[in-house]
Design an enzyme around this catalytic site. Structure first.
Site, PDB file in Angstrom:
ATOM      1  N   LYS A 289      36.533 -53.941  30.017  1.00 28.74           N
ATOM      2  CA  LYS A 289      35.164 -54.260  30.436  1.00 28.74           C
ATOM      3  C   LYS A 289      35.110 -55.630  31.121  1.00 28.74           C
ATOM      4  O   LYS A 289      34.523 -55.789  32.188  1.00 28.74           O
ATOM      5  CB  LYS A 289      34.213 -54.235  29.245  1.00 28.74           C
TER       6      LYS A 289
ATOM      7  N   GLU B 221      45.635 -58.567  25.848  1.00 29.93           N
ATOM      8  CA  GLU B 221      46.704 -57.568  25.782  1.00 29.93           C
ATOM      9  C   GLU B 221      46.730 -56.706  27.044  1.00 29.93           C
ATOM     10  O   GLU B 221      47.793 -56.423  27.611  1.00 29.93           O
ATOM     11  CB  GLU B 221      46.531 -56.674  24.549  1.00 29.93           C
TER      12      GLU B 221
ATOM     13  N   ARG C 104      33.980 -48.873  21.372  1.00 35.35           N
ATOM     14  CA  ARG C 104      34.353 -47.701  20.586  1.00 35.35           C
ATOM     15  C   ARG C 104      33.493 -46.479  20.904  1.00 35.35           C
ATOM     16  O   ARG C 104      33.722 -45.406  20.353  1.00 35.35           O
ATOM     17  CB  ARG C 104      34.328 -48.030  19.103  1.00 35.35           C
TER      18      ARG C 104
ATOM     19  N   GLU D 290      35.163 -50.830  12.355  1.00 43.76           N
ATOM     20  CA  GLU D 290      34.703 -51.886  13.256  1.00 43.76           C
ATOM     21  C   GLU D 290      33.182 -51.931  13.302  1.00 43.76           C
ATOM     22  O   GLU D 290      32.588 -52.984  13.512  1.00 43.76           O
ATOM     23  CB  GLU D 290      35.265 -51.660  14.662  1.00 43.76           C
TER      24      GLU D 290
ATOM     25  N   HIS E 225      52.184 -33.922   1.597  1.00 42.50           N
ATOM     26  CA  HIS E 225      53.502 -34.362   1.124  1.00 42.50           C
ATOM     27  C   HIS E 225      53.653 -35.867   1.233  1.00 42.50           C
ATOM     28  O   HIS E 225      54.779 -36.383   1.203  1.00 42.50           O
ATOM     29  CB  HIS E 225      54.601 -33.642   1.917  1.00 42.50           C
TER      30      HIS E 225
ATOM     31  N   LYS F 204      41.268 -63.991  18.091  1.00 40.74           N
ATOM     32  CA  LYS F 204      41.486 -64.146  19.533  1.00 40.74           C
ATOM     33  C   LYS F 204      41.502 -65.619  19.923  1.00 40.74           C
ATOM     34  O   LYS F 204      42.347 -66.074  20.706  1.00 40.74           O
ATOM     35  CB  LYS F 204      40.388 -63.417  20.308  1.00 40.74           C
TER      36      LYS F 204
END
Length: 515
Positions: A197, A203, A259, A344, A375, A481
């Site tokens: 955005k 990253e 999200r 979040e 399992h 951050k």
């Protein structure tokens, strides 16, 4: 405050009355319990009868929902009011999947038209790279909502994908993530989508720089950047500075939270992987659930029901975790997606007025596809000291014996959690009486996947309303951050001996500074 409401106290009293009630007895007393506590909508079945609830419990939960003004807040969200108060933003991801006649936001459908044209050009081969070869590989570079949402949907819709186009995702700043994607790609036929955005996400931009370097090293021409990179961003200036053609920048509004962004231009990888019509069907399914959430009464409203059951288990039975257990391998990433959506959104300890709260909020979300999870961690769910509510999710489509066995496993697990087992050998005993919800989809197609995802979105929103928190900000991740930037700038951090000691150890044993 929530804990002072009379409806909250009524549920606390009722919880004590339910202390020694077992679900086995509730089913024995009411042969129609499944019909009473299940709901169908547009082919979706939600069975919540395996919760420790009675008709009185249900009524008290709905009373709490009304007391917390769920309907009013819901209507304010759909009306575009700035209910994300800490960021002074509207919350209008639902507008991304609504008909144009309902939204009045022309840019949404203009962007959808552009997404269709672009994805079609990749599919029909008219989209070329710098050397004139058709695009065969698309690598989405993003993180968080700009990665996990579209990645999860692409995996879920794998049977719908164009087998001639590979769609891959890179999110981790660890260079091995990018190296793995590039090792399977041809620079002449690879297109990168930079999804950020702000177009400044650390990253994402670090990985974008690696991709840019790879293209330049192989194609030897700065002009190749415009042919091999597109941007999904609100920062057109930075994207253009990177070298991306302004005609290849897809924007979205600041009223789309990360999200919740897979429904926006962030969903472009979905369009490319599965085709625009399937992406449109995904939006349509979500819109159907939006419509149900807006119009159904609280007592017949699927997101509200799931939300209030979560309040019941979290706040009155101290369930600190919640398991998402999809019995469909294509939904392998759904637990991780819902983990981000829920944790979040509702991992907050401050209410909407800035006050510290005195009750529990969001649970820890985890999960794995069945039967693999059986399992791994189901032992703890069945016999551990913690009560962990479970969501079992499956699709009905499938004629093979293996699919029948898969469904039998799922049904058996929910039954075992409910009824438990008695035995003369203590280690074989478990009490049961452990809550679960079963969600059945007729098939895992784009439409019903859209319904399922919107169902969980609205469930999380309703729980945030009950807890009186803002589900649409995420200030808790900001400090990390900021400190990362500080460490990168100085290669030091004198705030504590541990942090400085770790940095010293890195310098000593690698000969490298962090910067």
């Amino acid at each position: 405050m929530l804990s002072e409401k009379s409806e909250w106290h009524a549920l606390q009293t009722h919880r004590k009355e339910m202390e020694h009630i077992h679900m086995r007895d509730l089913f024995a007393q009411d042969p129609q319990r499944f019909q009473t506590f299940s709901l169908k909508h547009e082919g979706l079945l939600v069975d919540y009868s395996k919760h420790r609830i009675t008709g009185e419990t249900f009524a008290l939960l709905m009373d709490l929902a009304k007391a917390c003004d769920v309907e009013s807040w819901r209507d304010r969200m759909f009306a575009g009011e700035k209910i994300n108060a800490t960021e002074n933003r509207a919350v209008l991801h639902t507008a991304l999947r609504a008909p144009s006649s309902e939204t009045g936001i022309d840019s949404i459908h203009e962007t959808l038209d552009r997404m269709k044209i672009f994805s079609d050009s990749v599919h029909d081969g008219s989209r070329k790279g710098h050397t004139g070869k058709a695009i065969k590989t698309v690598i989405n570079i993003g993180i968080g909502g700009s990665d996990l949402g579209p990645r999860m949907v692409c995996e879920a819709l794998a049977p719908y994908q164009d087998k001639n186009i590979a769609v891959r995702f890179v999110s981790n700043i660890d260079p091995s993530d990018m190296a793995s994607a590039l090792s399977r790609s041809d620079p002449e036929t690879t297109l990168f989508i930079i999804a950020s955005k702000s177009f400044t996400t650390q990253e994402t931009m670090a990985n974008a720089a690696l991709a840019r370097q790879w293209i330049l090293e192989n194609l030897k021409d700065e002009n190749a950047i415009a042919k091999h990179f597109i941007a999904v961003s609100s920062n057109e200036q930075e994207a253009t500075k990177f070298g991306i053609d302004p005609g290849n920048i897809f924007t979205f509004g600041d009223w789309v939270g990360g999200r919740y962004s897979l429904w926006s231009s962030v969903g472009l990888p979905i369009c490319i992987a599965a085709g625009f019509e399937n992406f449109r069907s995904l939006l349509d399914g979500a819109y159907i659930m939006d419509k149900h959430f807006r119009e159904a009464p609280l007592s017949g409203n699927l997101p509200v029901i799931l939300a209030m059951l979560g309040i019941w288990t979290r706040n009155f039975w101290d369930a600190q975790s919640h398991a998402i257990l999809p019995y469909n391998h294509y939904l392998s990433l759904l637990p991780a997606f819902l983990q981000q959506l829920d944790m979040e959104s509702n991992g907050k300890s401050i209410d909407r007025n800035g006050n510290e709260i005195d009750y529990e909020t969001g649970p820890v979300i985890f999960g794995q596809p069945g039967t693999n999870g059986q399992h791994a961690f189901y032992q703890l769910i069945h016999q551990g000291t913690a009560v962990i509510p479970c969501d079992f999710i499956a699709t009905l489509e499938g004629e093979t014996q293996q699919h029948k066995t898969l469904l039998a496993n799922m049904v058996a697990q929910s039954q075992a959690l409910m009824q438990g087992r008695t035995s003369k050998e203590p280690h074989r005993c478990f009490e049961g009486n452990r809550p679960s919800t079963t969600i059945l989809l007729p098939k895992l197609d784009p439409f019903h996947l859209g319904m399922l995802l919107a169902l969980y979105e609205h469930k999380v929103f309703v729980q945030g309303l009950i807890w009186d928190i803002n589900s649409f900000d995420q200030w808790g991740v900001e400090l990390g951050k900021e400190l990362t930037e500080d460490i990168l700038a100085k290669d030091r951090n004198e705030a504590d001996s541990s942090t400085e000691g770790i940095l010293d150890y890195i310098r000593t044993h690698t000969g490298k500074h962090v910067v």
